[in-house]
Design a protein around this motif. Structure first.
Motif, PDB file in Angstrom:
ATOM      1  N   ARG A  54       0.827  -1.212   0.000  1.00 29.39           N
ATOM      2  CA  ARG A  54       0.000   0.000   0.000  1.00 29.39           C
ATOM      3  C   ARG A  54       0.858   1.258   0.000  1.00 29.39           C
ATOM      4  NH1 ARG A  54      -5.281  -0.066   2.465  1.00 29.39           N
ATOM      5  NH2 ARG A  54      -4.696   1.944   3.276  1.00 29.39           N
ATOM      6  N   GLY A  67     -14.177   4.369   0.845  1.00 31.72           N
ATOM      7  CA  GLY A  67     -13.459   3.322   0.125  1.00 31.72           C
ATOM      8  C   GLY A  67     -12.804   2.389   1.120  1.00 31.72           C
ATOM      9  N   GLY A  99     -12.601  -0.699   1.793  1.00 29.12           N
ATOM     10  CA  GLY A  99     -11.889  -1.938   1.455  1.00 29.12           C
ATOM     11  C   GLY A  99     -12.115  -3.024   2.480  1.00 29.12           C
ATOM     12  N   ASP A 134     -18.111   1.463   0.850  1.00 32.75           N
ATOM     13  CA  ASP A 134     -17.387   0.847  -0.262  1.00 32.75           C
ATOM     14  C   ASP A 134     -18.399   0.456  -1.337  1.00 32.75           C
ATOM     15  OD1 ASP A 134     -14.259  -0.358  -0.270  1.00 32.75           O
ATOM     16  OD2 ASP A 134     -15.581  -1.109  -1.849  1.00 32.75           O
ATOM     17  N   ALA A 182     -10.145   9.320   3.594  1.00 30.39           N
ATOM     18  CA  ALA A 182     -10.033   8.716   2.267  1.00 30.39           C
ATOM     19  C   ALA A 182      -8.577   8.300   2.104  1.00 30.39           C
ATOM     20  CB  ALA A 182     -10.435   9.706   1.188  1.00 30.39           C
ATOM     21  N   VAL A 218      -7.660   6.229  -2.214  1.00 29.00           N
ATOM     22  CA  VAL A 218      -8.852   5.958  -3.024  1.00 29.00           C
ATOM     23  C   VAL A 218      -9.207   7.112  -3.965  1.00 29.00           C
ATOM     24  CG1 VAL A 218     -10.505   6.773  -1.279  1.00 29.00           C
ATOM     25  CG2 VAL A 218     -11.199   5.013  -2.891  1.00 29.00           C
ATOM     26  N   GLU A 220      -8.539   7.374  -7.836  1.00 34.28           N
ATOM     27  CA  GLU A 220      -9.330   6.551  -8.757  1.00 34.28           C
ATOM     28  C   GLU A 220     -10.608   7.250  -9.205  1.00 34.28           C
ATOM     29  OE1 GLU A 220     -10.059   2.816  -6.829  1.00 34.28           O
ATOM     30  OE2 GLU A 220      -7.939   2.423  -6.521  1.00 34.28           O
ATOM     31  N   GLU A 258      -2.735   9.831   0.281  1.00 29.42           N
ATOM     32  CA  GLU A 258      -2.540   9.461  -1.119  1.00 29.42           C
ATOM     33  C   GLU A 258      -1.073   9.205  -1.415  1.00 29.42           C
ATOM     34  OE1 GLU A 258      -4.187   8.617  -3.803  1.00 29.42           O
ATOM     35  OE2 GLU A 258      -6.162   8.931  -2.955  1.00 29.42           O
TER      36      GLU A 258
END
Length: 195
Positions: A28, A52, A54, A74, A117, A120, A123, A148
């Motif tokens: 990750r 998101g 997951g 999600d 976040a 994610v 995307e 990010e």
């Protein structure tokens, strides 16, 4: 009948690969949840929204850290099932899973203290609608944590990235006030913003 068995097996393998990736901090390029939560002002009883979510990599630690309601959002129902099984395993009563998209969050306005976040937003296109939705569900003075991967010159189009400066500009354009910028590694940045 044979095709159905094959499709089920393929689905299980895809899910296993996705889970392995999402739960491996090395892959990750991420920081551990407890380290992330030490960087943000988590108070007992805070309402969290994990965007998101997951496999619940941040959902479960958020539920333990705040004790308040934690929403795991999600688009993938399989991921939400994984989270629900972890919730049962950890005997947590404060986690709710939400099947939905970040650009259409199924929560009322001004209902969340902290939205996260993690890896994610790169995307999502267009980003603006999702940022508007996040801001809408946050309480006044609520926090938005954006984690990010930094964009570098050599990044290919196969792995979309958003540079920290660009992300900050987008957030400010949608009404957020960026209060802290962190770079825990050369790959990862964290922007902490308030509504």
């Amino acid at each position: 009948m044979e095709k159905h068995k094959h499709d089920e097996q393929m689905k299980k393998e895809r899910l296993a690969r996705k889970m392995e990736f999402l739960e491996n901090p090395d892959k990750r390029g991420d920081i551990p949840p407890d380290q992330l939560f030490s960087m943000i002002p988590v108070k007992q009883g805070n309402t969290f929204l994990d965007l998101g979510a997951g496999t619940g990599y941040l959902t479960i630690p958020a539920a333990k850290a705040s004790g308040g309601p934690v929403y795991a959002l999600d688009v993938d129902p399989d991921m939400l099932e994984v989270i629900q099984s972890k919730v049962k395993k950890h005997k947590l009563m404060n986690v709710r899973t939400l099947n939905g998209r970040i650009d259409d969050i199924p929560l009322p306005g001004d209902s969340v203290d902290i939205a996260i976040a993690s890896l994610v937003l790169h995307e999502i296109d267009p980003l603006s609608k999702s940022l508007q939705q996040i801001r809408q569900v946050l309480k006044p003075e609520g926090y938005f944590v954006c984690v990010e991967l930094e964009k570098h010159e050599e990044d290919s189009n196969h792995h979309p990235r958003i540079a920290a400066e660009d992300m900050e500009q987008e957030m400010v354009k949608e009404g957020f006030r960026v209060v802290k910028k962190l770079k825990p590694t050369d790959k990862v940045y964290i922007l902490l913003a308030q509504k």
